[in-house]
Design a protein around this motif. Structure first.
Motif, mmCIF file in Angstrom:
data_model
loop_
_atom_site.group_PDB
_atom_site.id
_atom_site.type_symbol
_atom_site.label_atom_id
_atom_site.label_comp_id
_atom_site.label_asym_id
_atom_site.label_seq_id
_atom_site.Cartn_x
_atom_site.Cartn_y
_atom_site.Cartn_z
ATOM 1 N N SER A 1 26.661 29.801 46.113
ATOM 2 C CA SER A 1 27.990 29.206 45.579
ATOM 3 C C SER A 1 28.494 27.915 46.311
ATOM 4 O O SER A 1 28.367 27.901 47.477
ATOM 5 C CB SER A 1 28.969 30.155 45.632
ATOM 6 O OG SER A 1 30.091 30.163 45.044
ATOM 7 N N LYS B 1 31.518 28.149 49.532
ATOM 8 C CA LYS B 1 31.151 28.589 50.877
ATOM 9 C C LYS B 1 30.632 27.710 51.752
ATOM 10 O O LYS B 1 30.417 27.835 52.994
ATOM 11 C CB LYS B 1 30.206 29.665 50.830
ATOM 12 C CG LYS B 1 30.315 30.912 49.900
ATOM 13 C CD LYS B 1 31.493 31.844 50.013
ATOM 14 C CE LYS B 1 31.554 32.832 49.140
ATOM 15 N NZ LYS B 1 32.767 33.669 49.446
ATOM 16 N N THR C 1 24.148 33.539 49.111
ATOM 17 C CA THR C 1 25.524 32.954 49.060
ATOM 18 C C THR C 1 25.838 32.576 50.603
ATOM 19 O O THR C 1 26.533 31.583 50.777
ATOM 20 C CB THR C 1 26.451 33.705 48.275
ATOM 21 O OG1 THR C 1 25.825 33.999 47.210
ATOM 22 C CG2 THR C 1 27.897 32.772 48.297
ATOM 23 N N ASN D 1 27.765 39.201 53.928
ATOM 24 C CA ASN D 1 29.116 38.729 54.115
ATOM 25 C C ASN D 1 30.004 39.135 55.035
ATOM 26 O O ASN D 1 30.887 38.454 55.347
ATOM 27 C CB ASN D 1 29.868 38.439 52.481
ATOM 28 C CG ASN D 1 29.841 39.725 51.830
ATOM 29 O OD1 ASN D 1 28.612 40.170 51.543
ATOM 30 N ND2 ASN D 1 30.921 40.383 51.531
ATOM 31 N N ALA E 1 29.527 41.327 43.714
ATOM 32 C CA ALA E 1 29.166 40.639 42.594
ATOM 33 C C ALA E 1 27.815 41.287 42.002
ATOM 34 O O ALA E 1 27.239 41.135 41.041
ATOM 35 C CB ALA E 1 28.880 39.149 43.083
ATOM 36 N N GLY F 1 29.656 29.990 39.634
ATOM 37 C CA GLY F 1 29.697 30.618 41.168
ATOM 38 C C GLY F 1 28.489 31.737 41.275
ATOM 39 O O GLY F 1 27.938 31.744 40.219
ATOM 40 N N ALA F 2 28.509 32.240 42.337
ATOM 41 C CA ALA F 2 27.575 33.347 42.662
ATOM 42 C C ALA F 2 27.605 34.667 41.881
ATOM 43 O O ALA F 2 26.737 35.043 41.329
ATOM 44 C CB ALA F 2 27.627 33.597 44.125
ATOM 45 N N THR F 3 28.725 34.935 41.483
ATOM 46 C CA THR F 3 28.994 36.179 40.659
ATOM 47 C C THR F 3 28.605 35.781 39.133
ATOM 48 O O THR F 3 27.694 36.916 38.734
ATOM 49 C CB THR F 3 30.710 36.408 40.382
ATOM 50 O OG1 THR F 3 31.234 36.576 41.782
ATOM 51 C CG2 THR F 3 30.731 37.634 39.738
ATOM 52 N N CYS G 1 37.212 39.844 48.174
ATOM 53 C CA CYS G 1 37.267 40.283 46.776
ATOM 54 C C CYS G 1 37.722 41.681 46.658
ATOM 55 O O CYS G 1 38.546 41.985 45.779
ATOM 56 C CB CYS G 1 35.915 40.343 46.128
ATOM 57 S SG CYS G 1 35.051 38.736 46.521
HETATM 58 N N1 PLP Z 1 27.724 37.024 47.260
HETATM 59 C C1 PLP Z 1 28.238 36.897 48.242
HETATM 60 C C2 PLP Z 1 27.398 37.338 49.502
HETATM 61 C C3 PLP Z 1 29.669 36.360 48.675
HETATM 62 O O1 PLP Z 1 29.928 36.377 49.655
HETATM 63 C C4 PLP Z 1 30.388 35.764 47.485
HETATM 64 C C5 PLP Z 1 31.612 35.542 47.662
HETATM 65 O O2 PLP Z 1 32.586 36.127 48.190
HETATM 66 C C6 PLP Z 1 29.776 35.922 46.056
HETATM 67 C C7 PLP Z 1 28.665 36.539 46.093
HETATM 68 C C8 PLP Z 1 30.568 35.515 44.982
HETATM 69 O O3 PLP Z 1 30.412 34.212 45.073
HETATM 70 P P1 PLP Z 1 31.377 33.361 43.953
HETATM 71 O O4 PLP Z 1 32.852 33.388 44.595
HETATM 72 O O5 PLP Z 1 31.153 32.104 43.916
HETATM 73 O O6 PLP Z 1 31.533 34.022 42.587
#
Ligand code: PLP
Length: 384
Positions: free
Chosen positions: A202, A205, A181, A154, A105, A73-75, A327
Motif C-alpha cells: 500500500s 505506508k 505492506t 504491523n 485485511a 490499497g492493500a485491503t 483499524c
Molecule cells: N496489511 C497490513 C499489514 C497493514 O498494516 C495494513 C494497514 O493498516 C493493511 C494491510 C491495509 O492496508 P490499506 O489501508 O492500504 O487497505
C-alpha cells in the motif's frame, strides 16, 4: 512556559504524503486530467504516467512492471488475491494455511472464504510471534492450495522468515501469498529472492497518498486469478474501473524516493528506536514484545504490567501512538496479535505500539518516553 507539541509516533498506521510526491501528483488533478484508457493525447499522457509509476513501484520490490496490478490499497489487494486465487484454483483443493497474527485485511477475507466452503488452518505463534516451520509443513495437505503469511507484522514489527517459508511451501507445490505492506520501505524486499507468488502492499505506508495500493502476481510460474469485480478492461481485466492516475503517480514517486533513501533513513530511525527502548525499558514492569526476533527497525511494542491499561492511551494526550492496529483501535479490544502471542487480555490492553518515521527527532523520543513514564506511574494499580 514551554508549550508541549503533539508528537506523531504512529507511522505504521499511516504516513504523511512527502512534498515531492504531492508535487508530482498535482498536475494529474488539473491540466493532465486525462483518463488513462482514452485514445487521444490526454489519455496517452495519463497512460504513460501510469506505466512510469508501475516501473517505479515494481523496482521497489524487485518485480517486473507487468507483475503489478494497481488497486485501492492493500485491503482490496488482499481480497483480490485471496478470492481471485481461491476461486480460480478451487478444483485443485479448498484448503488455505495462514496465521492468527495476520492483519484483519487478510483474516476477515479468509473468514469470508470459509463462509463459502474453504477451509483455513490458522497457525499458532510463540511468545515472540514466530510460527513453527515444522507445524507449517505438517499442516500442508493434498487439498492445500495457498499459504498466506505476512512478511512483517504491523503491531510488533516481527519479520517472518519468508525465504525459508517459501522453500517449505513450494516443496509441496503450494503457492505462497504474503502481505508485505509493513515491510516495504522499511526493509529491503526482494520478491524474486523470497520466491513469493502473490504479494500485497500500500502507498500510504511509504509517504504516498491513501487509496492506492498494489497486488503483485508472479508471472513466471502460472499463478492465475479470477477477477472479483467486473466492468472494464483496465489492469488486464483483473481490476476494472477508471484508473486513479494521481494516486498511481504518487505511489510511483513515493516508491522511487523510499527506494533511494531507505538505507540511510532506517539507520537513523533504528538509532532513535534504540534510544526509545532504552528509556522505556527503565520503566518498572515494562516488557518489550518480539524483542529477541528479527523486527522492523521502526517498531516498538511494549507492555506495562499492573496498570489500568484502559486509560493508558487517554493519558497520553500529546502522543499519537496506538494500542493495536489502527483499524480496530476505535473499539477498545485487546490486540488479537498480542493475545495470539500468549498475553492475557489485561496485558494486551496495557500495551502500546510505537512506530517511528521521517519527522521524528531525538527530542521527540525523549519527550515521548518521559510522557509515557509519567502516565504509567500514574496508572499503577495500588496493591494492598
Ligand atoms: N496489511 C497490513 C499489514 C497493514 O498494516 C495494513 C494497514 O493498516 C493493511 C494491510 C491495509 O492496508 P490499506 O489501508 O492500504 O487497505
Amino acid at each position: 512556559m514551554k508549550t508541549k507539541k503533539n508528537i506523531y509516533l504512529d507511522f505504521n498506521a499511516t504516513t504523511p504524503v512527502d512534498n515531492r510526491v504531492l508535487e508530482e501528483m498535482l498536475p494529474f488533478f488539473t491540466e493532465k486530467f486525462g483518463n488513462a484508457s482514452s485514445d487521444h493525447f490526454y489519455g496517452w499522457d495519463a497512460g504513460e504516467a501510469v506505466e512510469n509509476a508501475r516501473e517505479q513501484v515494481s523496482r521497489l520490490v524487485n518485480a517486473k512492471a507487468t507483475e503489478i496490478t494497481f488497486t485501492s490499497g492493500a485491503t482490496e489487494a488482499a481480497n483480490l488475491a485471496l478470492f481471485g486465487f481461491c476461486t480460480k484454483n478451487r478444483q485443485k483443493g479448498n484448503h488455505i494455511i495462514s496465521c492468527r497474527t495476520e492483519h484483519k485485511a487478510v483474516l476477515q477475507t479468509l473468514e469470508a472464504l470459509q463462509d463459502r466452503g474453504f477451509q483455513v488452518t490458522y497457525l499458532d505463534v510463540d511468545r515472540e510471534g514466530n510460527i513453527d516451520l515444522v507445524e507449517l509443513e505438517d499442516s500442508i495437505k493434498p487439498e492445500t492450495i495457498l499459504v498466506c503469511l505476512m512478511l512483517a507484522n504491523n503491531e510488533t514489527g516481527l519479520i517472518h522468515p519468508l525465504k525459508e517459508i517459501s522453500e517449505v511451501v513450494h516443496r509441496h507445490g503450494v503457492k505462497l501469498m504474503s502481505d508485505i505492506t509493513q515491510a516495504v520501505g522499511k526493509i529491503p524486499v526482494n520478491l524474486k529472492e523470497l520466491a513469493i507468488d502473490l504479494a500485497i502492499f500500500s502507498s500510504h505506508k511509504i509517504y504516498g497518498p491513501k487509496g492506492i495500493g498494489a497486488l503483485y502476481i508472479n508471472r513466471n510460474n502460472k499463478t492465475e486469478l479470477d477477477p472479483v469485480i467486473f466492468g472494464g478492461a483496465q489492469e488486464k481485466k483483473l481490476r476494472p474501473g477508471t484508473l486513479n492516475v494521481p494516486g498511481i503517480v504518487g505511489f510511483g514517486k513515493a516508491s522511487e524516493i523510499v527506494y533511494s533513501e531507505m538505507d540511510g533513513e532506517m539507520k537513523r530511525i533504528k538509532n532513535l528506536r534504540s534510544l526509545l527502548e532504552e528509556l522505556l525499558g527503565n520503566i518498572e514492569g515494562s516488557h518489550l514484545n518480539s524483542q529477541n526476533s528479527p523486527r522492523l527497525p521502526n517498531t516498538t511494542n511494549i507492555t506495562f504490567k499492573d496498570i489500568d491499561g484502559s486509560r493508558l492511551l487517554r493519558n497520553l494526550n500529546m502522543l499519537a501512538v496506538s494500542r493495536g492496529s489502527a483499524c480496530t483501535s476505535n473499539i477498545v479490544k485487546p490486540s488479537h496479535v498480542l493475545k495470539a502471542m500468549g498475553l492475557s487480555d489485561e496485558l494486551a490492553l496495557s500495551s502500546l505500539r510505537i512506530s517511528l518515521g521521517k519527522s521524528n527527532t531525538v527530542s521527540d523520543i525523549e519527550s515521548a518516553a518521559g510522557e509515557i513514564g509519567n502516565a504509567v506511574k500514574g496508572l499503577k494499580k495500588i496493591s494492598i
